[in-house]
Design an enzyme around this catalytic site. Structure first.
Site: not given
Ligand code: GTP
Ligand code: SPV
Ligand code: MN
Length: 601
Positions: A86, A216, A225, A245, A267, A269, A294, A385
């Site tokens: 991102r 991406y 998001k 989130h 993100s 974590c 998420d 990912r």
């Protein structure tokens, strides 16, 4: 502009699921006139459509087929090396006024931004196929569920959206024919994947997203998001619910007692890992199940908070995933998975740093270059990912499709902090909990472009995802709290505290069950704790550490409150609040004063 996404030509019966809602048709017509594609492909989400798109993607080298025995029905995609995460600095909230976007968002004026983006989109799909992807976010029968359409010229986006959302006919049915129905308009074009012509723009008032110049993840899977968090949080505020989130997990005791918790970590974590946790042997009979990994959409019912997972799949961090750290994720990505930017072995298997077993003697790295264990470069990009259907998860919670969602007993905030922040502690009440969320910080990760490892304030893990003024967002949390008669307890965790040797003090992963167990005990009003200036803190005896190899000193360090470090921390809270320019609610400013006073006592 070089055509990096040549048109494809489906046979009859594929690509013709044209919706009947006139508002959708008008919008597609408008974007078609602007971008001038070779043809329009109307997606229906069918198996046949998927097979066709995969075959065409293989022909155009958008996908590489993986070893059918080792990872059945799975593919590798390599994104442009300039486009691997991102990009927050080109992400904009385009509200009529700058104040509405607030001090933490990039803002740009809507009319000017539309005109700039329409300029970039002019003829951008010449020689390309324009895909129209209808999808819903949320379980089919949930009142929170939203309809979205994404127009894109990327086959990779279509194939990913099929995994990540409930895509196709189901959305057309849900939308119906009312031209005034609420739905999200998403326009995406790769353009020429030039970082200088890359913008991710949100128009909350128009329920519209325009993303150009990237191919991406969170930049282009507009459901995630962009809709579920940025536009979602804006809608949630006006409609009285919450878009967060957060992962959602279920915990069941050996006696069959169930609790659900939602946890906001920034993100990369640990959300996916926590959501798929397998309790260690000592916790025989305990079961953890995944509702979401998420994003949580939550609403109030009977004075309680209920959560649904709006997504249908996981877009998870690959490096570090192994049978040791996360067996449920490994099982989830063994088949029917779309990998991005991992390494390819000579037998067409996938590899990444931290995977079980020795590294391959030779592989092709994420950029497409030869790689050996002696190479200086990483084989897989740190933000590589997997996209995999949630159905693949052996620990999937059976209530994941339940429209009413699951009742939340605890909310957990957490970040990556080498120092200062203890392993776990509990807020005194809702307002104190909101303060803990509002002031949380975390070391930055590879999930977004920019420096890694720098501590930054990331309120509720929503800094890059809140679609409106952060002060109003804090206020919204306070307002929700006032409407809850049975609010979740609020906790803060930190799996990432380091000892003097620079190593993590806490083993993490499955062992996080020990912290989760204490949280559940607290919800059941039978967990021990001492009152500390930061909140309710467990003593080493309050945590079940049986069977864990950890020395007393490490446990003491993990639970320790260093007054010197906290003086600095509280000064940072003040600096952060001050930097927001007067938008922070009075109650939270007061919380800070009380925090300071507790330390002075
Ligand atoms: P996003 O998908 O970006 O939102 O990330 P996420 O929050 O789902 O993070 P994820 O679970 O994918 O974990 C990110 C990284 O943190 C991986 O490299 C994990 O191996 C690592 N990680 C996760 N949980 C733990 C933990 O308990 N301890 C330690 N030390 N590392 C962890
Ligand atoms: C995150 O960065 O929080 C993610 C990955 O979940 S992305 O979908 O790329 O935003
Ligand atoms: Mn995330």
């Amino acid at each position: 502009m070089k055509n990096i996404a040549p048109a494809i030509f489906p046979p009859n019966g594929i690509g013709d699921a044209k919706p009947t809602n006139q508002a959708v048709l008008d919008w597609v017509h408008e974007i078609g006139k602007l971008t001038k594609p070779e043809n329009i492909f109307w997606c229906d989400g069918s198996e046949r459509e998927n097979e066709f798109l995969v075959a065409e993607s293989l022909k155009q080298n958008v996908l590489i087929k993986l070893n059918e025995e080792k990872v059945p029905r799975s593919y590798l995609h390599r994104s442009n090396p300039n486009d691997v995460a991102r990009v927050e600095k080109v992400t904009f909230i385009c509200t009529p006024t700058k104040e509405e976007a607030g001090p933490t968002n990039n803002w740009s004026e809507p009319a000017e931004t539309y005109s700039k983006l329409y300029g970039l989109l002019e003829g951008a799909m010449r020689g390309r196929t324009m895909f129209v992807v209808p999808y819903i976010m949320g379980p089919p029968d949930s009142p929170l569920t939203k309809v979205g359409f994404e127009i894109t010229d990327s086959k990779y986006v279509v194939l990913s959206m099929r995994i990540m959302t409930r895509m196709g006919k189901i959305a057309l049915e849900r939308l119906g024919n009312d031209p005034k129905a609420e739905w999200n308009r998403g326009v995406h074009s790769l353009l020429d994947v030039d970082p200088d012509r890359r913008f991710i723009c949100h128009f909350p008032q128009d329920n519209t997203i325009i993303s150009v110049g990237s191919g991406y993840g969170g930049n282009v899977l507009l459901s995630k998001k962009c809709l579920a968090l940025r536009i979602g949080s804006y809608l949630a505020r006006t409609q009285g619910w919450m878009a967060e989130h957060m992962l959602i997990l279920g915990v069941e005791s050996p006696e069959g007692k169930k609790h659900y918790v939602a946890a906001a970590f920034p993100s990369a974590c640990g959300k996916t890992n926590f959501a798929m946790l397998i309790p260690p042997a000592h916790f025989k009979g305990w079961k953890v199940t995944t509702v979401g990994d998420d994003i949580a959409w939550m609403e109030i019912r009977d004075g309680r908070l209920f959560a649904v997972n709006p997504e249908n799949g996981y877009f998870g961090v690959v490096p570090g995933t192994s049978y040791k750290s996360n067996p449920n994720a490994m099982k989830s990505i063994e088949h029917d998975t779309l990998y991005t930017n991992v390494a390819l072995t000579d037998d067409a298997d996938v590899w990444w740093e931290g995977k079980d077993g020795p590294p391959p003697k030779h592989a092709i790295d994420w950029r497409g270059n030869d790689w050996t264990p002696d190479s200086k470069e990483k084989a897989a990009h740190p933000n590589s990912r997997f996209a995999t259907p949630m159905r693949n998860n052996p620990a999937l919670n059976p209530d994941v499709e339940k429209g009413e969602g699951v009742p939340i007993s605890a909310i957990i905030f957490g970040g990556r902090r080498s120092d200062t922040v203890p392993l776990v502690y509990e807020a005194f009440d809702w307002t104190h909990g909101v303060y803990l969320g509002a002031t949380m910080a975390s070391e930055t990760t590879a999930a977004a472009t920019g420096a890694v490892g720098q501590v930054r304030r990331d309120p509720m893990a929503m800094l890059p995802f809140c679609g409106y003024n952060i002060g109003d967002y804090f206020r919204h949390w306070m307002d929700i709290g006032k409407r809850l008669t049975n609010p979740p307890l609020i906790f803060n965790v930190n799996w990432f505290r380091k000892g003097a040797n620079g190593k993590f003090l806490w083993p993490g992963f499955g062992e996080n069950m020990r912290v989760l167990k204490w949280i559940i005990d607290r919800c059941e009003q039978n967990g021990g704790a001492v009152k500390s200036p930061v909140g309710w803190l467990p003593t080493p005896h309050d945590l079940d550490l049986d069977g864990l190899e950890i020395d007393h000193k490490s446990v003491a360090d993990l639970l320790g409150i260093d007054h010197g470090e906290w003086q600095k921390e509280l000064a940072e809270h003040k600096k952060f609040f001050d930097s927001l320019g007067g938008v922070v609610p009075e109650e939270l400013l007061k919380q800070r004063e009380q925090f300071v006073a507790r330390f002075a006592d």
